[in-house]
Write a protein that holds these residues in place. Structure first.
Motif, mmCIF file in Angstrom:
data_model
loop_
_atom_site.group_PDB
_atom_site.id
_atom_site.type_symbol
_atom_site.label_atom_id
_atom_site.label_comp_id
_atom_site.label_asym_id
_atom_site.label_seq_id
_atom_site.Cartn_x
_atom_site.Cartn_y
_atom_site.Cartn_z
ATOM 1 N N GLY A 250 0.797 -1.216 0.000
ATOM 2 C CA GLY A 250 0.000 0.000 0.000
ATOM 3 C C GLY A 250 0.836 1.275 0.000
ATOM 4 N N PRO A 251 1.813 1.414 0.907
ATOM 5 C CA PRO A 251 2.622 2.638 0.916
ATOM 6 C C PRO A 251 3.425 2.847 -0.367
ATOM 7 C CG PRO A 251 2.774 1.501 3.024
ATOM 8 C CD PRO A 251 2.049 0.568 2.087
ATOM 9 N N THR A 252 3.893 1.769 -1.000
ATOM 10 C CA THR A 252 4.634 1.946 -2.254
ATOM 11 C C THR A 252 3.711 2.431 -3.366
ATOM 12 O OG1 THR A 252 4.368 -0.294 -3.160
ATOM 13 C CG2 THR A 252 6.112 0.014 -1.550
ATOM 14 N N ILE A 253 2.460 1.977 -3.331
ATOM 15 C CA ILE A 253 1.473 2.437 -4.313
ATOM 16 C C ILE A 253 1.179 3.916 -4.076
ATOM 17 C CG2 ILE A 253 -0.918 2.185 -5.080
ATOM 18 C CD1 ILE A 253 -0.620 -0.851 -4.375
ATOM 19 N N GLN A 254 1.003 4.293 -2.817
ATOM 20 C CA GLN A 254 0.774 5.704 -2.494
ATOM 21 C C GLN A 254 1.903 6.596 -3.015
ATOM 22 O OE1 GLN A 254 -0.047 4.968 1.907
ATOM 23 N NE2 GLN A 254 -1.248 6.829 1.552
ATOM 24 N N ALA A 255 3.134 6.105 -2.868
ATOM 25 C CA ALA A 255 4.313 6.907 -3.225
ATOM 26 C C ALA A 255 4.690 6.789 -4.698
ATOM 27 C CB ALA A 255 5.497 6.480 -2.359
ATOM 28 N N HIS A 256 4.008 5.927 -5.449
ATOM 29 C CA HIS A 256 4.384 5.668 -6.847
ATOM 30 C C HIS A 256 5.870 5.300 -6.942
ATOM 31 C CE1 HIS A 256 0.583 7.208 -8.663
ATOM 32 N NE2 HIS A 256 0.574 7.915 -7.563
ATOM 33 N N ASN A 257 6.312 4.513 -5.975
ATOM 34 C CA ASN A 257 7.721 4.115 -5.893
ATOM 35 C C ASN A 257 7.758 2.606 -5.714
ATOM 36 O OD1 ASN A 257 10.548 4.203 -5.588
ATOM 37 N ND2 ASN A 257 10.365 4.399 -3.380
ATOM 38 N N TYR A 258 8.398 1.889 -6.658
ATOM 39 C CA TYR A 258 8.228 0.443 -6.724
ATOM 40 C C TYR A 258 9.568 -0.308 -6.776
ATOM 41 C CZ TYR A 258 3.800 2.402 -8.399
ATOM 42 O OH TYR A 258 2.658 3.145 -8.541
ATOM 43 N N PRO A 259 10.360 -0.276 -5.689
ATOM 44 C CA PRO A 259 11.579 -1.092 -5.673
ATOM 45 C C PRO A 259 11.217 -2.567 -5.800
ATOM 46 C CG PRO A 259 11.089 -0.238 -3.479
ATOM 47 C CD PRO A 259 10.146 0.437 -4.415
ATOM 48 N N ALA A 260 11.901 -3.279 -6.659
ATOM 49 C CA ALA A 260 11.455 -4.626 -7.036
ATOM 50 C C ALA A 260 11.768 -5.659 -5.963
ATOM 51 C CB ALA A 260 12.097 -5.033 -8.352
ATOM 52 N N ALA A 261 10.722 -6.186 -5.347
ATOM 53 C CA ALA A 261 10.827 -7.400 -4.536
ATOM 54 C C ALA A 261 10.423 -8.596 -5.392
ATOM 55 C CB ALA A 261 9.943 -7.302 -3.296
ATOM 56 N N PHE A 262 9.388 -8.402 -6.218
ATOM 57 C CA PHE A 262 8.961 -9.395 -7.194
ATOM 58 C C PHE A 262 8.686 -8.636 -8.487
ATOM 59 C CE2 PHE A 262 5.333 -12.243 -8.797
ATOM 60 C CZ PHE A 262 6.212 -13.120 -9.417
ATOM 61 N N PRO A 263 9.599 -8.732 -9.484
ATOM 62 C CA PRO A 263 9.454 -7.924 -10.690
ATOM 63 C C PRO A 263 8.134 -8.146 -11.412
ATOM 64 C CG PRO A 263 11.661 -8.838 -10.567
ATOM 65 C CD PRO A 263 10.855 -9.492 -9.472
ATOM 66 N N HIS B 166 7.512 -0.600 -16.969
ATOM 67 C CA HIS B 166 7.616 -1.001 -15.564
ATOM 68 C C HIS B 166 7.925 -2.486 -15.375
ATOM 69 C CE1 HIS B 166 6.278 2.924 -14.213
ATOM 70 N NE2 HIS B 166 5.241 2.862 -15.049
ATOM 71 N N GLY B 167 8.412 -3.154 -16.398
ATOM 72 C CA GLY B 167 8.660 -4.586 -16.298
ATOM 73 C C GLY B 167 9.623 -4.978 -15.200
ATOM 74 N N ASP B 168 10.634 -4.142 -14.938
ATOM 75 C CA ASP B 168 11.632 -4.459 -13.914
ATOM 76 C C ASP B 168 11.287 -3.871 -12.554
ATOM 77 O OD1 ASP B 168 13.356 -5.987 -15.557
ATOM 78 O OD2 ASP B 168 14.156 -4.152 -16.438
ATOM 79 N N SER B 169 10.191 -3.113 -12.480
ATOM 80 C CA SER B 169 9.724 -2.592 -11.194
ATOM 81 C C SER B 169 8.972 -3.684 -10.445
ATOM 82 C CB SER B 169 8.795 -1.403 -11.418
ATOM 83 O OG SER B 169 9.437 -0.365 -12.128
ATOM 84 N N ASP B 170 8.675 -3.428 -9.178
ATOM 85 C CA ASP B 170 7.869 -4.373 -8.422
ATOM 86 C C ASP B 170 6.498 -4.522 -9.067
ATOM 87 O OD1 ASP B 170 7.803 -5.864 -5.702
ATOM 88 O OD2 ASP B 170 5.879 -4.823 -5.803
ATOM 89 N N PHE B 171 5.871 -5.675 -8.851
ATOM 90 C CA PHE B 171 4.597 -5.922 -9.514
ATOM 91 C C PHE B 171 3.493 -4.968 -9.065
ATOM 92 C CE2 PHE B 171 3.890 -8.236 -5.683
ATOM 93 C CZ PHE B 171 2.592 -8.713 -5.594
ATOM 94 N N ALA B 172 3.700 -4.262 -7.951
ATOM 95 C CA ALA B 172 2.754 -3.228 -7.539
ATOM 96 C C ALA B 172 2.683 -2.083 -8.548
ATOM 97 C CB ALA B 172 3.120 -2.681 -6.168
ATOM 98 N N ALA B 173 3.667 -1.997 -9.433
ATOM 99 C CA ALA B 173 3.676 -0.939 -10.449
ATOM 100 C C ALA B 173 2.559 -1.116 -11.485
ATOM 101 C CB ALA B 173 5.028 -0.876 -11.153
ATOM 102 N N VAL B 174 1.803 -2.210 -11.400
ATOM 103 C CA VAL B 174 0.603 -2.317 -12.233
ATOM 104 C C VAL B 174 -0.333 -1.141 -11.940
ATOM 105 C CG1 VAL B 174 -0.757 -3.747 -10.627
ATOM 106 C CG2 VAL B 174 -1.124 -3.941 -13.103
ATOM 107 N N HIS B 175 -0.158 -0.542 -10.773
ATOM 108 C CA HIS B 175 -0.914 0.667 -10.418
ATOM 109 C C HIS B 175 -0.781 1.744 -11.482
ATOM 110 C CE1 HIS B 175 -1.283 4.456 -7.779
ATOM 111 N NE2 HIS B 175 -2.501 3.952 -7.876
ATOM 112 N N GLU B 176 0.382 1.835 -12.106
ATOM 113 C CA GLU B 176 0.602 2.899 -13.089
ATOM 114 C C GLU B 176 -0.252 2.691 -14.337
ATOM 115 O OE1 GLU B 176 2.379 5.636 -12.306
ATOM 116 O OE2 GLU B 176 2.436 4.635 -10.345
ATOM 117 N N ALA B 177 -0.632 1.468 -14.620
ATOM 118 C CA ALA B 177 -1.534 1.195 -15.755
ATOM 119 C C ALA B 177 -2.981 1.399 -15.371
ATOM 120 C CB ALA B 177 -1.321 -0.225 -16.264
#
Length: 275
Positions: A207-220, A260-271
Motif C-alpha cells: 500500500g505505501p509503495t502504491i501511495q508513493a508511486h515508488n516500486y523497488p522490485a521485490a517481485f518484478p 515497468h517490467g523491472d519494477s515491483d509488480f505493484a507498479a501495475v498501479h501505473e496502468a
C-alpha cells in the motif's frame, strides 16, 4: 537462498553458478565455491538447486551447452525451484531421470524479503526420496515445505497461487485509484482494509509503495505477468475460465508497455491510475 545455506553451516560445500557471473562474487567471499558451468555444479554436488527466471532459462540451463544434463549421473538430485509451466517441468524431469538422476520441482511462494529471512513456502513434487533428502536445505530456505505428489503438481500450485496474488494486487490498485478519484485518503483506505476481514500482509506492505508511486522490485512485474500468462494457459488447457486473471493480465501487459517490467509488480498501479 544460497546465503542461507552457507550461513547454516550444515553443508561441507555450497557451489554456485549464475548466468551473470558477477552475482556469485559476494557469495564466494562468504565461503561459497564457484563453478564455471551448470555441468560443473552438478558434478560437484549430490543435490543441485536451480532458481531461474522463466521456462526458456530453465530449459537452457538443463539442455544447453555445458548444461545440467552433461554433469548428471546416477543418484544425483536436481531440484528446480523456478516458476515454470507443467510441460517444462515434465520435460526436465524426463531428461534428468533418463540420465539416472532424480528430479524434484519445488517452486517457492514468497519474494525477496521472505527469501532473505528463510521464510519461503516450498511447493515440491516429484521424487519423494529426494524431497526428504532436501528437507535440511529447505528448512534453511523456507518456513514450510509441502510435498504435493507427482511432477506437475508443484508447478500447478505455484501458478494458482500467483494467479490469485496478481489479481489481488490489481484489485488493490483499482481500489487505491478509486479512493483517490473519490477524494478519499488512500491511507484511510489501507487502515480500513487492515482492520477488517480483508487484512493481509501484501496490502500492508505494498500500500505505501502504491501511495508513493515508488516500486523497488521485490517481485518484478515482468515475472508476475509471466505467471499470469502461464496460469491462463493452464486454465485454457483444463477448460476453466479465468476472467479475473485475464483482466489482470491485460493490465500487467500494459504496465510493461509503460516501462515497468523491472519494477515491483505493484507498479501495475501505473496502468490502472492513468488519467
Amino acid at each position: 537462498m544460497a546465503r542461507n545455506l552457507l550461513k547454516s553451516g550444515l553443508f561441507a560445500d555450497v557451489v554456485v553458478w549464475n548466468r551473470s557471473s558477477a552475482k556469485c562474487e559476494e557469495l564466494v567471499k562468504e565461503g561459497a565455491k564457484t563453478a564455471a558451468t551448470p555441468a560443473e555444479v552438478v558434478k560437484q554436488c549430490d543435490i543441485t538447486f536451480a532458481v531461474l527466471a522463466d521456462p526458456s532459462a530453465a530449459l537452457e540451463v538443463v539442455f544447453g551447452a555445458h548444461g545440467v544434463l552433461e554433469g548428471m549421473s546416477a543418484s544425483k538430485g536436481y531440484v528446480d525451484m523456478s516458476t515454470v509451466d507443467e510441460s517444462t517441468s515434465q520435460k526436465i524431469a524426463e531428461a534428468i531421470t533418463a540420465k539416472g538422476g532424480r528430479f524434484l520441482e519445488a517452486p517457492v511462494s514468497g519474494s525477496k524479503q521472505p527469501a532473505i529471512n528463510g521464510q519461503l513456502i516450498i511447493l515440491a513434487a516429484g521424487d519423494q526420496g529426494l524431497f526428504e533428502e532436501a528437507l535440511p536445505a529447505f528448512s534453511k530456505m523456507g518456513k514450510k515445505s509441502l510435498f504435493l505428489g507427482a511432477v506437475g503438481a508443484g508447478a500447478r500450485m505455484k501458478l494458482v497461487v500467483n494467479s490469485v496474488m496478481g489479481c489481488m494486487m490489481g484489485t488493490l490498485c483499482e481500489g487505491m485509484s478509486l479512493a483517490d478519484k473519490a477524494g478519499l485518503a488512500q491511507g484511510d483506505l489501507l487502515e480500513v482494509l487492515g482492520l477488517g476481514a480483508m487484512a493481509c500482509p501484501m496490502f500492508a506492505q505494498k500500500g505505501p509503495t502504491i501511495q508513493a508511486h515508488n516500486y523497488p522490485a521485490a517481485f518484478p512485474l515482468k515475472h508476475q505477468q509471466k505467471d499470469l500468462r502461464l496460469a491462463l494457459e493452464l486454465g485454457e488447457k483444463l477448460g476453466q475460465p479465468l476472467p479475473q486473471a485475464a483482466a489482470a493480465n491485460a493490465k500487467y501487459v500494459e504496465a510493461m508497455d509503460l516501462g515497468h517490467g523491472d519494477s515491483d509488480f505493484a507498479a501495475v498501479h501505473e496502468a490502472i491510475c492513468k488519467k
